[in-house]
Motif scaffolding. Structure first.
Motif, PDB file in Angstrom:
ATOM      1  N   UNK A   1      10.243  17.632  16.878  1.00 53.09           N
ATOM      2  CA  UNK A   1       8.807  17.876  16.682  1.00 53.09           C
ATOM      3  C   UNK A   1       8.321  19.001  17.603  1.00 53.09           C
TER       4      UNK A   1
ATOM      5  N   UNK B   1       7.552   2.403  10.236  1.00 50.10           N
ATOM      6  CA  UNK B   1       6.266   1.752  10.515  1.00 50.10           C
ATOM      7  C   UNK B   1       6.179   0.424   9.752  1.00 50.10           C
TER       8      UNK B   1
ATOM      9  N   UNK C   1      13.911   8.135  19.317  1.00 47.87           N
ATOM     10  CA  UNK C   1      12.595   8.694  19.646  1.00 47.87           C
ATOM     11  C   UNK C   1      12.728  10.036  20.354  1.00 47.87           C
TER      12      UNK C   1
ATOM     13  N   UNK D   1       5.117   7.062  19.924  1.00 51.51           N
ATOM     14  CA  UNK D   1       5.896   5.898  20.329  1.00 51.51           C
ATOM     15  C   UNK D   1       5.336   5.394  21.646  1.00 51.51           C
TER      16      UNK D   1
ATOM     17  N   UNK E   1      -1.707   5.023   6.506  1.00 48.74           N
ATOM     18  CA  UNK E   1      -1.823   3.561   6.545  1.00 48.74           C
ATOM     19  C   UNK E   1      -3.062   3.102   7.317  1.00 48.74           C
TER      20      UNK E   1
ATOM     21  N   UNK F   1       1.190  -4.017  14.053  1.00 48.22           N
ATOM     22  CA  UNK F   1       0.634  -3.119  13.047  1.00 48.22           C
ATOM     23  C   UNK F   1      -0.026  -1.900  13.694  1.00 48.22           C
TER      24      UNK F   1
ATOM     25  N   UNK G   1       9.194   8.104   9.069  1.00 48.28           N
ATOM     26  CA  UNK G   1       8.358   7.395  10.046  1.00 48.28           C
ATOM     27  C   UNK G   1       7.589   6.247   9.397  1.00 48.28           C
ATOM     28  N   UNK G   2       7.124   6.455   8.162  1.00 51.41           N
ATOM     29  CA  UNK G   2       6.368   5.387   7.516  1.00 51.41           C
ATOM     30  C   UNK G   2       7.255   4.193   7.168  1.00 51.41           C
TER      31      UNK G   2
ATOM     32  N   UNK H   1       1.030  -0.478  16.402  1.00 49.96           N
ATOM     33  CA  UNK H   1       2.140   0.424  16.734  1.00 49.96           C
ATOM     34  C   UNK H   1       2.774   1.024  15.478  1.00 49.96           C
ATOM     35  N   UNK H   2       2.701   0.292  14.370  1.00 39.47           N
ATOM     36  CA  UNK H   2       3.182   0.841  13.094  1.00 39.47           C
ATOM     37  C   UNK H   2       2.326   2.041  12.681  1.00 39.47           C
ATOM     38  N   UNK H   3       1.026   1.927  12.854  1.00 43.83           N
ATOM     39  CA  UNK H   3       0.135   3.046  12.520  1.00 43.83           C
ATOM     40  C   UNK H   3       0.433   4.238  13.439  1.00 43.83           C
TER      41      UNK H   3
ATOM     42  N   UNK I   1       6.972  22.580  16.187  1.00 42.38           N
ATOM     43  CA  UNK I   1       5.597  22.993  16.447  1.00 42.38           C
ATOM     44  C   UNK I   1       5.522  24.285  17.251  1.00 42.38           C
TER      45      UNK I   1
ATOM     46  N   UNK J   1       0.840  -1.199   0.000  1.00 41.25           N
ATOM     47  CA  UNK J   1       0.000   0.000   0.000  1.00 41.25           C
ATOM     48  C   UNK J   1       0.877   1.252   0.000  1.00 41.25           C
TER      49      UNK J   1
ATOM     50  N   UNK K   1       3.293   4.991  14.640  1.00 42.66           N
ATOM     51  CA  UNK K   1       4.553   5.550  14.141  1.00 42.66           C
ATOM     52  C   UNK K   1       4.314   6.316  12.843  1.00 42.66           C
ATOM     53  N   UNK K   2       3.312   5.922  12.090  1.00 44.55           N
ATOM     54  CA  UNK K   2       2.981   6.576  10.823  1.00 44.55           C
ATOM     55  C   UNK K   2       2.140   7.844  11.037  1.00 44.55           C
ATOM     56  N   UNK K   3       1.898   8.175  12.298  1.00 41.98           N
ATOM     57  CA  UNK K   3       1.100   9.356  12.650  1.00 41.98           C
ATOM     58  C   UNK K   3       2.020  10.580  12.698  1.00 41.98           C
ATOM     59  N   UNK K   4       1.464  11.751  12.454  1.00 38.42           N
ATOM     60  CA  UNK K   4       2.278  12.961  12.505  1.00 38.42           C
ATOM     61  C   UNK K   4       1.760  13.918  13.575  1.00 38.42           C
ATOM     62  N   UNK K   5       2.544  14.273  14.611  1.00 41.21           N
ATOM     63  CA  UNK K   5       3.860  13.709  14.923  1.00 41.21           C
ATOM     64  C   UNK K   5       3.749  12.249  15.343  1.00 41.21           C
ATOM     65  N   UNK K   6       4.824  11.482  15.147  1.00 40.50           N
ATOM     66  CA  UNK K   6       4.746  10.044  15.424  1.00 40.50           C
ATOM     67  C   UNK K   6       4.514   9.761  16.908  1.00 40.50           C
TER      68      UNK K   6
ATOM     69  N   UNK L   1       8.166  -2.137  11.453  1.00 42.97           N
ATOM     70  CA  UNK L   1       7.478  -2.619  12.652  1.00 42.97           C
ATOM     71  C   UNK L   1       6.350  -3.567  12.262  1.00 42.97           C
ATOM     72  N   UNK L   2       5.783  -3.371  11.075  1.00 40.82           N
ATOM     73  CA  UNK L   2       4.690  -4.216  10.574  1.00 40.82           C
ATOM     74  C   UNK L   2       5.217  -5.525   9.966  1.00 40.82           C
TER      75      UNK L   2
END
Lengths: 418, 418
Positions: free
Chosen positions: A293, A269, A286, B279, B228, B266, A265-266, B268-270, A297, A231, B272-277, A272-273
């Motif tokens: 970050x 991710x 981290x 953890x 994701x 998965x 980060x992706x 936790x992968x999502x 911000x 994806x 990490x795929x968040x902005x800001x990530x 991690x997946x």
């Protein structure tokens, strides 16, 4: 041809750091990726590989030395590069030395190769990218290969995927290509290093006791087991590539930073997946992300982008020198060196950034005030010793031939490393 | 109705741990999720909330105490639960005490609620899930609400999403539902705790100095920024839900473990795929995963599944008691307690697992040999002090009313916490 001659050539090739990541191959042996990627080439003054290639009818076999130690050339990847480069060799004449090598001679002649990284090889700083690119580039020059850098990049790619992006300076795209034979999977330059010369790069080399998964086996496992990787490759990255090209074209740092951070980060991710999961970033990584970050911000616009490859080291790209000096203050505040560390060995590379930040010695580090964005009542945690050292650098040029013979790594008389 | 009476009811409700994760709402105020989830209910003997609810015409307002400290009930989530439960109240008659409350009285009567967790509230052990479920369950019983547990779960859901899964014991599915009003977003029991009573659960409460993102704001940010999350919710989870139901039905531990581990990773992968990530797992969490993965891969079939919620704590599900005793040996080998720690406060819950493992005191921990799957020449790292304590437990029953008045948390004479 006389049998005693030795012909050498020395070249220097940069490392690169991807800001849109390469993770996953669609063809393991040709090293064809599942998506395009984009990188920034790092200044070879601070991070590069220097390689001397030598050819002589006296050499009995192909041999290679890395950082002075002989290594095997028998791996498929080295063999692919050597085979592909030899196939493109042309006539070479060196009138000064009275040497003539015809196209067909190259098949029979053996090579000696000596390579040296001006940075720690095992520190996770893309040494294989610079190394393979330098091997291909220097052999191409030695053998008078007529192909351009893009075509050379497709050869370097077969040695180490990301090596193809080290054939150019500045901002580089590795086009994944469509052909089954990989002929169109190569690097192109998006812009040279002068196009956006305000950027400053600070690398935090993070101490780690973890043994890391190699990127080759890691990405194989991700392709086989991650349900998010395809994806990402098909839906997410193509759009990001277009936006990143635009951000680079327009020197739009806010977009550049948002894309680079999100894509790093992706990539992690997807790691991690993977089953079993792959962790390249650690708690220190981290903490560096949280520091950046939080600062970004608190400002009207992002000051710094971060990106992490297959390891815990942070590559931090500051929008300009001012941001870089504010960044190094923050980094040194949160990650002061262990006692008795010499600042000269704690901040490497372009030390003028340190000077801009008003830091001369360890006392200046200890006297740094907490960054203003820390508004919590809780005092900020210091993480002494978590970073081994910092390297200050910038986007840099592509490969060059070093004509100064004193920089050669092989003795032109013995054909062996100096 | 005389004005001096106080009617109380005490109930106990378990926590639950998701093995297919809930992460992301499609409706923030009704708490409607973007995908189904499946959980295991934990034995309330080791982890539960006990709540006493009291009603009296003498009470002037709704009040609540958590672990003895008064907390505000003014939040939308509490208010939703109280409103929904009151709307379903029916006539109540307590002949023994001579109390009659008619359906319409409930709108005017105020409540006192006292709630107590038998485990640390802030340790990231789903205290809000057990707490909200217990609030709804106990009020439902007090008010003679006729709706079944599934319908109560839809009310608890509006207090805290995962609370809906604490209305049942054993293995529970939260069906995301389709209705806009959320009426079909509720929990159903897949199997009770006796269906698969071999499983043993060990929770590692991990020491952390990090302030964590709340799951409410975390999942909001994931929905808004992760590219994701929707792919996970729409393409990945529905298939996993079917497979997990089948694994539970067939007590197929290999499938159960593979699905639970992959889905935790998965989720936790999502993050990490968040902005800001975001953890949630730290280096200790990663080390626990590596320990389990290495062991599982050294055996013919997986021995242990792991899953992590919005924090660094590991929930480890062993296939049977034998695997659990081998697991606690490994955990204590890698994560020995700090010196002077009493083993009785380091391993809580069902201590018979410790006995099975042949560990009576700290000396037995220090004498543990390295696990046989460590075949590297490198000696295994010990990570003393990284785990605060372990809790040994098992899948458990759903909510129950406690009829023993000595367990009530509110004094039936004063209407205040004991």
């Amino acid at each position: 041809m006389a049998s005693e001659w030795i012909l050498t050539l020395t070249a220097q090739t940069p490392t690169n750091i991807a800001v849109i990541k390469y993770w996953g191959k669609r063809d393991e042996s040709l090293i064809l990726p599942v998506n395009d990627s984009i990188s920034v080439t790092l200044d070879p003054g601070h991070l590069c590989t220097t390689t001397t290639v030598a050819v002589s009818p006296a050499f009995e076999q192909d041999r290679m030395w890395l950082n002075g130690k002989e290594i095997s050339l028998s791996g498929d990847r080295f063999q692919s590069c050597l085979r592909e480069i030899r196939a493109r060799a042309t006539d070479v004449e060196n009138k000064e030395k009275g040497i003539k090598i015809s196209k067909k001679d190259w098949e029979k002649l053996h090579l000696h190769i000596s390579s040296f990284n001006n940075f720690p090889t095992a520190a996770g700083l893309a040494s294989s990218a610079a190394g393979l690119a330098c091997l291909v580039f220097s052999l191409g020059k030695l053998m008078n290969v007529q192909e351009d850098h893009s075509q050379l990049s497709a050869i370097a790619r077969q040695g180490s995927g990301s090596a193809c992006r080290s054939l150019y300076g500045g901002f580089v795209k590795w086009i994944m290509g469509k052909e089954e034979n990989g002929s169109d999977s190569l690097a192109v330059q998006l812009a040279d290093e002068k196009h956006w010369d305000e950027l400053v790069i600070i690398i935090a080399v993070v101490s780690s006791r973890q043994k890391e998964t190699s990127s080759t086996s890691g990405m194989r496992e991700s392709v086989e087991t991650s349900l998010l990787l395809q994806h990402r490759a098909k839906e997410v990255v193509p759009k990001r590539i277009l936006k990143m090209e635009e951000a680079i074209q327009n020197r739009d740092f806010a977009s550049f930073a948002a894309l680079a951070c999100a894509d790093s980060n992706q990539f992690h991710a997807v790691c991690l997946d993977t089953s079993p999961p792959i962790f390249y970033m650690n708690d220190t990584s981290h903490r560096i992300i949280n520091c950046v970050e939080k600062w970004n911000r608190s400002e009207e616009a992002p000051q710094v982008a971060y990106t992490f490859d297959a390891g815990p080291n942070a590559v931090l790209i500051a929008r300009n020198r001012k941001a870089a000096s504010l960044l190094i203050q923050r980094l040194l505040y949160y990650f002061p060196p262990n006692p008795e560390t010499d600042m000269n060995s704690y901040v490497l590379g372009d030390k003028s950034i340190l000077k801009d930040a008003g830091i001369q010695g360890i006392d200046d580090v200890e006297a740094l005030p907490p960054p203003p964005e820390i508004k919590d009542k809780i005092p900020a945690q210091k993480n002494r010793g978590e970073v081994s050292y910092f390297i200050c650098t910038r986007p840099g040029r592509g490969p060059v031939v070093l004509s100064d013979e004193s920089q050669a790594l092989i003795d032109p008389k013995t054909g062996l490393p100096k």
